[in-house]
Design a protein around this motif. Structure first.
Motif: not given
Length: 151
Positions: A131-138, A87-90, A122-129, A8-15
């Protein structure tokens, strides 16, 4: 192995996280992977998968209502012998809060599912993202852990 990556993804980050997981699974090979947004899930088909990866944004320190409803629905299906990971985004200090609560809910509501590995956060920078740089490597390490546990 048949894998369903559900998100589920509202702003596309979790997608984007779900897509990165799918990309890595395809790179590793040996898996038939399906990517589906929660809105498009056919519950009758879920039991055909060996592994279910479920993700969503952390919302007020836990999973979204949609993710919670899906976990409840999984508990009503015959999922014995099937595996799951989350998995989540936070944002901010909520590292792994959503993951932990999803895992707790799975243990309580869908005990037939085996938690294959500890969840990915996975960390995002703001409510709408974004994704923090380097996080997707996880995502690579997460997939490696899933494949290792599955063998």
């Amino acid at each position: 192995m048949k894998v369903a990556v559900l998100y589920e993804s509202k702003y596309g980050n979790t997608k984007r996280v779900a897509e990165a997981i799918v990309e890595e699974m395809k790179r590793v090979g040996g898996m038939e992977v399906t990517l589906t947004a929660l809105k498009g899930i056919d519950l009758d088909e879920i039991a055909n998968y060996d592994l279910i990866l479920l993700g969503g944004p952390t919302h007020f320190g836990g999973p979204t209502r949609g993710v919670g409803k899906l976990i409840d629905a999984l508990g009503k299906l015959n999922m014995n012998g099937k595996s799951v990971a989350v998995f989540d985004t936070y944002l901010g200090e909520d590292f792994e809060k959503g993951v932990r609560k999803m895992e707790e809910q799975i243990r309580a509501k869908a005990p037939g599912l085996k938690l294959l590995a500890h969840g990915l956060s996975i960390r995002v920078e703001g409510m709408k993202g974004p994704i923090v740089e380097g996080e997707l490597v996880k995502c690579k390490d997460f997939v490696k852990q899933l494949v290792t546990q599955r063998d």
